[in-house]
Design a protein around this motif. Structure first.
Motif, mmCIF file in Angstrom:
data_model
loop_
_atom_site.group_PDB
_atom_site.id
_atom_site.type_symbol
_atom_site.label_atom_id
_atom_site.label_comp_id
_atom_site.label_asym_id
_atom_site.label_seq_id
_atom_site.Cartn_x
_atom_site.Cartn_y
_atom_site.Cartn_z
ATOM 1 N N VAL A 1 -10.560 0.337 -14.317
ATOM 2 C CA VAL A 1 -9.709 0.431 -13.214
ATOM 3 C C VAL A 1 -8.219 -0.154 -13.397
ATOM 4 C CG1 VAL A 1 -9.606 -0.326 -10.988
ATOM 5 C CG2 VAL A 1 -11.825 0.023 -11.858
ATOM 6 N N TYR A 2 -7.178 0.493 -13.044
ATOM 7 C CA TYR A 2 -5.915 0.069 -13.456
ATOM 8 C C TYR A 2 -5.028 0.202 -12.129
ATOM 9 C CZ TYR A 2 -6.689 1.064 -18.415
ATOM 10 O OH TYR A 2 -7.454 1.054 -19.608
ATOM 11 N N LEU A 3 -4.340 -1.131 -11.874
ATOM 12 C CA LEU A 3 -3.491 -0.945 -10.761
ATOM 13 C C LEU A 3 -2.197 -1.355 -11.283
ATOM 14 C CD1 LEU A 3 -4.933 -2.594 -7.644
ATOM 15 C CD2 LEU A 3 -4.017 -0.336 -7.796
ATOM 16 N N SER B 1 0.983 -1.184 -0.111
ATOM 17 C CA SER B 1 0.115 -0.020 -0.031
ATOM 18 C C SER B 1 0.968 1.352 0.095
ATOM 19 C CB SER B 1 -0.950 0.045 1.195
ATOM 20 O OG SER B 1 -0.114 0.164 2.433
ATOM 21 N N LYS C 1 1.504 -2.894 -15.238
ATOM 22 C CA LYS C 1 0.215 -3.210 -14.708
ATOM 23 C C LYS C 1 0.061 -4.499 -14.004
ATOM 24 C CE LYS C 1 -2.428 -0.684 -18.211
ATOM 25 N NZ LYS C 1 -3.533 -0.479 -19.274
ATOM 26 N N ILE D 1 -9.349 2.195 -0.524
ATOM 27 C CA ILE D 1 -8.046 1.208 -0.633
ATOM 28 C C ILE D 1 -7.804 0.547 0.544
ATOM 29 C CG2 ILE D 1 -5.624 0.849 -1.499
ATOM 30 C CD1 ILE D 1 -7.309 4.203 -2.185
ATOM 31 N N LEU E 1 -2.912 3.716 -8.805
ATOM 32 C CA LEU E 1 -4.401 3.541 -9.042
ATOM 33 C C LEU E 1 -4.956 4.345 -9.869
ATOM 34 C CD1 LEU E 1 -6.909 1.978 -8.627
ATOM 35 C CD2 LEU E 1 -7.421 3.098 -6.605
ATOM 36 N N GLU E 2 -5.681 3.891 -10.953
ATOM 37 C CA GLU E 2 -6.378 4.966 -11.968
ATOM 38 C C GLU E 2 -7.675 4.291 -12.432
ATOM 39 O OE1 GLU E 2 -5.630 6.711 -16.236
ATOM 40 O OE2 GLU E 2 -3.933 6.615 -15.330
ATOM 41 N N THR E 3 -8.753 4.974 -12.308
ATOM 42 C CA THR E 3 -9.785 4.756 -12.693
ATOM 43 C C THR E 3 -10.601 5.997 -13.271
ATOM 44 O OG1 THR E 3 -11.956 3.847 -11.906
ATOM 45 C CG2 THR E 3 -11.076 5.442 -10.264
ATOM 46 N N ARG F 1 -6.642 9.536 -10.128
ATOM 47 C CA ARG F 1 -5.330 8.907 -10.270
ATOM 48 C C ARG F 1 -4.626 9.100 -8.888
ATOM 49 N NH1 ARG F 1 -0.057 10.046 -12.394
ATOM 50 N NH2 ARG F 1 -1.026 11.922 -13.144
ATOM 51 N N TYR G 1 2.256 2.200 -5.223
ATOM 52 C CA TYR G 1 1.434 1.539 -6.249
ATOM 53 C C TYR G 1 0.836 2.755 -6.876
ATOM 54 C CZ TYR G 1 -2.485 3.229 -3.337
ATOM 55 O OH TYR G 1 -3.554 3.978 -2.630
ATOM 56 N N LEU H 1 -10.324 -3.091 -3.280
ATOM 57 C CA LEU H 1 -10.795 -1.817 -3.736
ATOM 58 C C LEU H 1 -12.490 -1.579 -3.421
ATOM 59 C CD1 LEU H 1 -8.786 -1.751 -7.095
ATOM 60 C CD2 LEU H 1 -8.089 -1.083 -4.778
#
Length: 425
Positions: free
Chosen positions: A409-411, A288, A418, A314, A293-295, A364, A291, A396
């Motif tokens: 959703v990308y991590l 945590s 990715k 998160i 995160l994008e959505t 993001r 990272y 998530l």
């Protein structure tokens, strides 16, 4: 601030503690941070006002020199079923006036009664001190057995069977608290070996085995989902949500709960609707604190909503962080949690987090070097430090106070690779 005003606030706080935390109230123990966070959730649900953790701590420590904001007082009064602070004060004034009139008529009797009560109180204090001094600390074995197993591999509802062995532990009472929420604490029989509870929401928790008020063992509860799982409810604190048809969540490259699904349920999309999309699993290789995160999200309908709100949560092995967006005129309602720190919109400038939620919004999050950077549409809106090792990302949650849609959703790890990718194709 006048003494009478301070006394009113102290009296209100005592009534709140007596209702929601009777054991701590009767024993004189102070509320813990997770107790205050629980009250914050209740106040937000009842009064539509969220008080920051720092404000809560000042109130409970009696460390305020000026009268708190009226919205804060209204939120406090809502916890004990008053419409607002003025209603609470009026009720207290009636009690005070009644007590004064009664005392005038029975002054002689009151003096005798007061002497009797004072003598009884002194005796009770002496007995309490004597008994307290005779109390022995709990003897806790090193190898306490406490574990949990799920009846379903993924998704909810999911019964969790707790197994325990309390042989050799002497205490007045034993409990299992299945999450951080103190209302989830249930008494258990020390002569038995099992206790079960149903989890209606996916998530990650640390369940606690308790003797008296002491946590003597913890165990992990990871109620995972098989991909994305949606829930809907009309009240933030609903114990049992409505489960939409999961097979129809994705269509035309978008994840959303369709209108016809609401028509088939008891959930009214025009009255306090809350829709959440859960993806609860351990994202291996993504701590945590490292990272990206994008959505991309939007509301399908905001016409009937006052201050629509969308939140990204998160979950990690320690707790959770949440970050939200809302209409430009409603940013004062926002509350952001990064690590263990809660930031209130009433005490921070969250102008950059106000936007048009009927349009697609790109969020993001970049967690690196113990800092979380929060970007909205490629503009840095928040840069907040956090402390400690919080472990792996365990899930998530995307939440909308209305009908919301998710485009992707990308991590990623900090190298840009990715680790998880969902385009809903």
């Amino acid at each position: 601030m006048q003494t009478i005003e301070r006394n009113s606030i102290e009296h209100c706080i005592k009534k709140i503690e007596q209702r929601y935390f009777p054991e701590q109230f009767s024993s004189g123990k102070k509320l813990r941070q997770r107790d205050l966070e629980y009250l914050m959730e209740l106040m937000e649900e009842r009064s539509n006002t969220r008080i920051s953790l720092s404000t809560m701590k000042r109130l409970w420590k009696n460390e305020f020199n000026q009268m708190p904001h009226l919205s804060t007082l209204n939120a406090l009064a809502s916890l004990i079923d008053y419409d607002n602070w003025n209603s609470f004060q009026q009720e207290q004034n009636k009690v005070f006036e009644l007590g004064n009139s009664t005392s005038k008529e029975t002054s002689s009797f009151s003096k005798k009664l007061l002497f009797f009560l004072a003598s009884s109180a002194l005796l009770a204090i002496v007995l309490f001190v004597f008994i307290s001094n005779d109390d022995k600390p709990l003897k806790i074995p090193d190898n306490i057995m406490f574990s949990a197993s799920k009846t379903v591999v993924n998704n909810v509802p999911n019964s969790v069977i707790f197994s325990y062995d309390l042989q050799g532990i002497e205490a007045d009472s034993f409990f299992i608290q299945r999450s951080w929420n103190p209302n989830h604490k249930k008494p258990i029989d020390p002569s038995k070996k099992n206790f079960s509870e149903i989890y209606y929401y996916p998530g990650f928790h640390w369940a606690r085995l308790m003797a008296n008020d002491e946590v003597i063992k913890k165990t992990r509860i990871h109620v995972q989902t098989d991909g994305w799982f949606a829930t809907a409810k009309s009240n933030r604190l609903d114990i049992i949500p409505f489960y939409p048809n999961q097979s129809t969540l994705v269509s035309n490259g978008i994840m959303r709960v369709k209108d016809e699904t609401f028509e088939q349920s008891s959930v009214d999309p025009k009255k306090g609707l809350i829709v959440s999309y859960f993806n609860i699993r351990e994202f291996f290789g993504l701590p945590s604190d490292a990272y990206v995160l994008e959505t991309r999200v939007r509301f399908d309908d905001v016409q009937s909503l006052v201050c629509p709100y969308m939140e990204v949560s998160i979950i990690d092995e320690k707790a959770s962080s949440w970050l939200g967006i809302t209409d430009k005129g409603c940013v004062s309602n926002l509350n952001i949690k990064v690590g263990d720190t809660i930031l209130s919109g009433s005490e921070n400038d969250f102008t950059a987090l106000g936007t048009n939620l009927s349009e697609w919004q790109t969020i993001r999050l970049v967690s690196s070097n113990k800092r979380l950077k929060y970007y909205l549409n490629n503009t840095l809106a928040l840069d907040q430090p956090f402390e400690g090792d919080r472990g792996q990302i365990m899930g998530l949650i995307l939440t909308f106070t209305g009908k919301g849609a998710v485009d992707y959703v990308y991590l990623k790890n900090l190298d840009g690779a990715k680790v998880y990718s969902e385009d809903f194709d």
